[in-house]
Write a protein that holds these residues in place. Sequence first.
Motif, PDB file in Angstrom:
ATOM      1  N   ALA A 102       0.838  -1.204   0.000  1.00  0.00           N
ATOM      2  CA  ALA A 102       0.000   0.000   0.000  1.00  0.00           C
ATOM      3  C   ALA A 102       0.870   1.252   0.000  1.00  0.00           C
ATOM      4  O   ALA A 102       0.608   2.197  -0.748  1.00  0.00           O
ATOM      5  CB  ALA A 102      -0.933  -0.010   1.201  1.00  0.00           C
ATOM      6  N   GLY A 103       1.901   1.274   0.827  1.00  0.00           N
ATOM      7  CA  GLY A 103       2.809   2.426   0.850  1.00  0.00           C
ATOM      8  C   GLY A 103       3.511   2.631  -0.475  1.00  0.00           C
ATOM      9  O   GLY A 103       3.619   3.762  -0.969  1.00  0.00           O
ATOM     10  N   LEU A 104       3.983   1.540  -1.052  1.00  0.00           N
ATOM     11  CA  LEU A 104       4.640   1.628  -2.353  1.00  0.00           C
ATOM     12  C   LEU A 104       3.648   2.062  -3.436  1.00  0.00           C
ATOM     13  O   LEU A 104       3.977   2.880  -4.298  1.00  0.00           O
ATOM     14  CB  LEU A 104       5.269   0.278  -2.719  1.00  0.00           C
ATOM     15  N   GLY A 105       2.424   1.537  -3.351  1.00  0.00           N
ATOM     16  CA  GLY A 105       1.401   1.918  -4.329  1.00  0.00           C
ATOM     17  C   GLY A 105       1.045   3.389  -4.251  1.00  0.00           C
ATOM     18  O   GLY A 105       0.831   4.048  -5.277  1.00  0.00           O
ATOM     19  N   ILE A 106       0.989   3.931  -3.042  1.00  0.00           N
ATOM     20  CA  ILE A 106       0.696   5.362  -2.876  1.00  0.00           C
ATOM     21  C   ILE A 106       1.784   6.210  -3.519  1.00  0.00           C
ATOM     22  O   ILE A 106       1.502   7.193  -4.203  1.00  0.00           O
ATOM     23  CB  ILE A 106       0.528   5.705  -1.383  1.00  0.00           C
ATOM     24  N   VAL A 107       3.029   5.809  -3.318  1.00  0.00           N
ATOM     25  CA  VAL A 107       4.131   6.552  -3.944  1.00  0.00           C
ATOM     26  C   VAL A 107       4.043   6.453  -5.461  1.00  0.00           C
ATOM     27  O   VAL A 107       4.225   7.447  -6.176  1.00  0.00           O
ATOM     28  CB  VAL A 107       5.498   6.036  -3.428  1.00  0.00           C
ATOM     29  N   LEU A 108       3.740   5.257  -5.965  1.00  0.00           N
ATOM     30  CA  LEU A 108       3.635   5.092  -7.417  1.00  0.00           C
ATOM     31  C   LEU A 108       2.495   5.923  -8.000  1.00  0.00           C
ATOM     32  O   LEU A 108       2.611   6.457  -9.105  1.00  0.00           O
ATOM     33  CB  LEU A 108       3.428   3.614  -7.763  1.00  0.00           C
ATOM     34  N   LEU A 109       1.399   6.047  -7.266  1.00  0.00           N
ATOM     35  CA  LEU A 109       0.268   6.836  -7.748  1.00  0.00           C
ATOM     36  C   LEU A 109       0.575   8.329  -7.788  1.00  0.00           C
ATOM     37  O   LEU A 109      -0.026   9.063  -8.570  1.00  0.00           O
ATOM     38  CB  LEU A 109      -0.958   6.603  -6.865  1.00  0.00           C
ATOM     39  N   THR A 110       1.494   8.776  -6.943  1.00  0.00           N
ATOM     40  CA  THR A 110       1.792  10.207  -6.868  1.00  0.00           C
ATOM     41  C   THR A 110       2.976  10.629  -7.727  1.00  0.00           C
ATOM     42  O   THR A 110       3.329  11.811  -7.731  1.00  0.00           O
ATOM     43  CB  THR A 110       2.050  10.615  -5.403  1.00  0.00           C
ATOM     44  N   LEU A 111       3.579   9.697  -8.435  1.00  0.00           N
ATOM     45  CA  LEU A 111       4.716  10.052  -9.287  1.00  0.00           C
ATOM     46  C   LEU A 111       4.237  10.850 -10.499  1.00  0.00           C
ATOM     47  O   LEU A 111       3.157  10.595 -11.031  1.00  0.00           O
ATOM     48  CB  LEU A 111       5.450   8.798  -9.754  1.00  0.00           C
TER      49      LEU A 111
END
Length: 163
Positions: A102-111
């Motif tokens: 989830a943390g990694l996905g949030i970062v990927l979504l905000t790139l």
Amino acid sequence: MKPLRLRLLLGIFVIATALAWAGAKLWNSLDTLPGVPAAAPVVLAAIAVILLATAISLRSRLKAMRERAPGAKRVDPLGAARAVVLGQASALVSALVSGVYAGLGIVLLTLPDFNSHRGAALTAGLAVLAGAGVVAAALWLQHICKLPEDGGQSGKGAAPSPR
């Protein structure tokens, strides 16, 4: 053995999400953000299916024993305890792993270049959903294998027998 609480699992998930988000942001500043393995949601979904199948099997066998059905297979208490321990361990690990994805996905979504990371973000999201399935199946398995409360009474409305 103490029952596993959803509150504990949610706490692990939230803390792991926050730490993974911070770690991924730091890692991304070095331009080496790790990928999300495509097998992650598949493995978590397989664990959820195994736990679900175990829960369904134990539930039907316990129901047949309660109804005193002819030919009902007995449930091995040690086997049921092992199933609960497997479920609890799976739920704990799944809450942690799902938080990381989830943390990694949030970062990927905000790139800013999200289109190049769309597949990894989708895989991370699917891994979180599969992890939630593991937690749900594990908690249901734990509920099925819960022993009935005696409450200190030996029968319906009867006083405890003196010893």
